[in-house]
Design a protein around this motif. Sequence first.
Motif, mmCIF file in Angstrom:
data_model
loop_
_atom_site.group_PDB
_atom_site.id
_atom_site.type_symbol
_atom_site.label_atom_id
_atom_site.label_comp_id
_atom_site.label_asym_id
_atom_site.label_seq_id
_atom_site.Cartn_x
_atom_site.Cartn_y
_atom_site.Cartn_z
ATOM 1 N N GLU A 280 5.276 43.423 27.266
ATOM 2 C CA GLU A 280 4.489 43.476 26.030
ATOM 3 C C GLU A 280 3.858 42.113 25.712
ATOM 4 O O GLU A 280 2.720 42.043 25.237
ATOM 5 C CB GLU A 280 5.388 43.911 24.863
ATOM 6 C CG GLU A 280 5.745 45.385 24.869
ATOM 7 C CD GLU A 280 4.553 46.267 24.538
ATOM 8 O OE1 GLU A 280 3.487 45.744 24.170
ATOM 9 O OE2 GLU A 280 4.687 47.495 24.666
ATOM 10 N N LYS A 281 4.583 41.056 25.988
ATOM 11 C CA LYS A 281 4.063 39.701 25.742
ATOM 12 C C LYS A 281 2.841 39.437 26.635
ATOM 13 O O LYS A 281 1.838 38.875 26.181
ATOM 14 C CB LYS A 281 5.163 38.672 26.017
ATOM 15 C CG LYS A 281 4.775 37.240 25.677
ATOM 16 C CD LYS A 281 5.929 36.288 25.943
ATOM 17 C CE LYS A 281 5.505 34.843 25.656
ATOM 18 N NZ LYS A 281 6.612 33.893 25.954
ATOM 19 N N LEU A 283 0.858 41.750 27.937
ATOM 20 C CA LEU A 283 -0.233 42.617 27.487
ATOM 21 C C LEU A 283 -0.902 42.074 26.226
ATOM 22 O O LEU A 283 -2.126 42.175 26.069
ATOM 23 C CB LEU A 283 0.295 44.035 27.228
ATOM 24 C CG LEU A 283 0.611 44.869 28.468
ATOM 25 C CD1 LEU A 283 1.276 46.168 28.084
ATOM 26 C CD2 LEU A 283 -0.655 45.152 29.274
ATOM 27 N N LYS A 284 -0.096 41.494 25.346
ATOM 28 C CA LYS A 284 -0.649 40.912 24.120
ATOM 29 C C LYS A 284 -1.626 39.790 24.457
ATOM 30 O O LYS A 284 -2.740 39.713 23.923
ATOM 31 C CB LYS A 284 0.478 40.381 23.238
ATOM 32 C CG LYS A 284 -0.017 39.797 21.919
ATOM 33 C CD LYS A 284 1.132 39.230 21.092
ATOM 34 C CE LYS A 284 0.614 38.596 19.812
ATOM 35 N NZ LYS A 284 1.708 37.949 19.035
ATOM 36 N N ARG A 285 -1.223 38.918 25.400
ATOM 37 C CA ARG A 285 -2.105 37.805 25.787
ATOM 38 C C ARG A 285 -3.341 38.326 26.523
ATOM 39 O O ARG A 285 -4.448 37.822 26.317
ATOM 40 C CB ARG A 285 -1.334 36.811 26.676
ATOM 41 C CG ARG A 285 -2.159 35.612 27.113
ATOM 42 C CD ARG A 285 -2.746 34.870 25.927
ATOM 43 N NE ARG A 285 -3.765 33.904 26.317
ATOM 44 C CZ ARG A 285 -4.831 33.605 25.580
ATOM 45 N NH1 ARG A 285 -5.029 34.202 24.414
ATOM 46 N NH2 ARG A 285 -5.705 32.712 25.998
ATOM 47 N N ARG A 287 -4.859 41.150 26.011
ATOM 48 C CA ARG A 287 -5.792 41.691 25.011
ATOM 49 C C ARG A 287 -6.527 40.574 24.278
ATOM 50 O O ARG A 287 -7.711 40.731 23.931
ATOM 51 C CB ARG A 287 -5.017 42.575 24.025
ATOM 52 C CG ARG A 287 -4.472 43.849 24.668
ATOM 53 C CD ARG A 287 -3.803 44.753 23.652
ATOM 54 N NE ARG A 287 -3.092 45.837 24.321
ATOM 55 C CZ ARG A 287 -1.771 45.938 24.378
ATOM 56 N NH1 ARG A 287 -1.007 45.015 23.812
ATOM 57 N NH2 ARG A 287 -1.197 46.944 25.009
ATOM 58 N N GLU A 288 -5.836 39.483 24.020
ATOM 59 C CA GLU A 288 -6.487 38.338 23.371
ATOM 60 C C GLU A 288 -7.610 37.783 24.255
ATOM 61 O O GLU A 288 -8.704 37.487 23.772
ATOM 62 C CB GLU A 288 -5.454 37.245 23.071
ATOM 63 C CG GLU A 288 -4.479 37.619 21.965
ATOM 64 C CD GLU A 288 -3.319 36.635 21.821
ATOM 65 O OE1 GLU A 288 -2.518 36.796 20.882
ATOM 66 O OE2 GLU A 288 -3.225 35.712 22.663
#
Length: 447
Positions: A280-281, A283-285, A287-288
């Motif tokens: 998840e970490k 994927l978060k980056r 998306r950013e």
Amino acid sequence: MDMGNQHPSISRLQEIQKEVKSIEQQVTGFSGLADDKSYKRLERVLTKQLFEIDSVDTEGRGDVQQARKRAAQDTERLLKELEQNANHPHRLEIQNIFKEAQALVEEKIVPFYSGGSCVTEEFEEGIQDVILRLTHVKTGGKVSLRKARYHTLTRICAVQEIIEDCVKRQPSLPLSEDAHPSVAKINTVMCEVNKARGTLIALLMGVNSDETCRHLSCVLSGMMADLDALDVCGRAEIRNYRKEVVEDINKLLKYLDLEEEADTTHAFDLGQNHSILKIEKVLKRMREIKNELLQAPNPPELYLSCKTELQGLIGQLDEVSLEKNPCIREARRRAVIEVQTLITYIDLKEALEKRKLFVCEEHPSHKAVWSVLGHLSEIQGEVLSFDGNRTDKNYIRLEELLTKQLLALDAVDPQGEERCKAARKQAVKLAQNILSYLDLKSDEWEY
């Protein structure tokens, strides 16, 4: 409230509600089916409490009537939830997939441990397909469904692991019985372990009603005791032989505690799993980076730095521990596709930018392919931003646009030009990958 002055009927209702409350967690987390013993037990307890509530005399008092009504509603709610858990469409889907796995085991594996030839590729492919389909069953975050999916996956993956371990091993066993009198006993135990392996698989898959986990555990423990009692006279090769058989027994014993382990460790709740949190970490980056890229006034300035960081994210995903969990494996696979798709998008954009700098004569077919690639680049940008499901109008529009580009590529005639053939082939593959990515983004998969 002065408890000493409380009406006896209200006190009785509170006692019943306390008993109902004590099994609420068992009901909300129930992951079985309507014909399970645990289902019938919970149903019986709740029905009994309803009768108890109904038998409380209200004596015409409004406060007691209200208390009895609330108690009945709470109990009926749990009864309804129990029934819904056992008959939820996705719970039944899990069971139907498990039945397919049972049929595979009965047809291919039980005969193998009864003296059959070998484990076939058909079985390996079939069981892998079952595992993949189970990981795609939607739970909607519902505890009962997560538990059911986890328990089913755990059993099937255990069977897969037992078989793979057995098939891939190529030990130099058994030793000759002439080496030492103890070898004959170890050889006998080893044969019994192989039979126990088949019994365990049948137990895990629920295709053997003549054996129980408890009895098999006692049998395996007895084998361990027999091996421990053997005198190997300090012979290293015999000691190692015994050690290998003991390790086999320990592996089988480990699988007998699967159900209890799943309940006590809450391993079915992947939301707090370390590997999932790491994914998840990443994927978060990702998306950013994607948002920065798609919203940048001058995207080419970011291409190099974005690609470098995205390659680093791929490296982080490679380091994620799968913990032999197919759901984590699927989560990582999807995350890799997400990151790789963004890298491919940047690669195409870079190629299109470089093409603008070189103006020269080229084959008409090659030019046509590049024209389609330009359209695919724009569509891919929209697909990257898409956040919906397959019923959305935008999904249908994007799917149609991609199909249109595939048809345009199909219409390109390379006229025997090898360079054009290769370019068209790559463009077709890209369009198909974007379509697959659009499907992946819209299938509402969850852990």
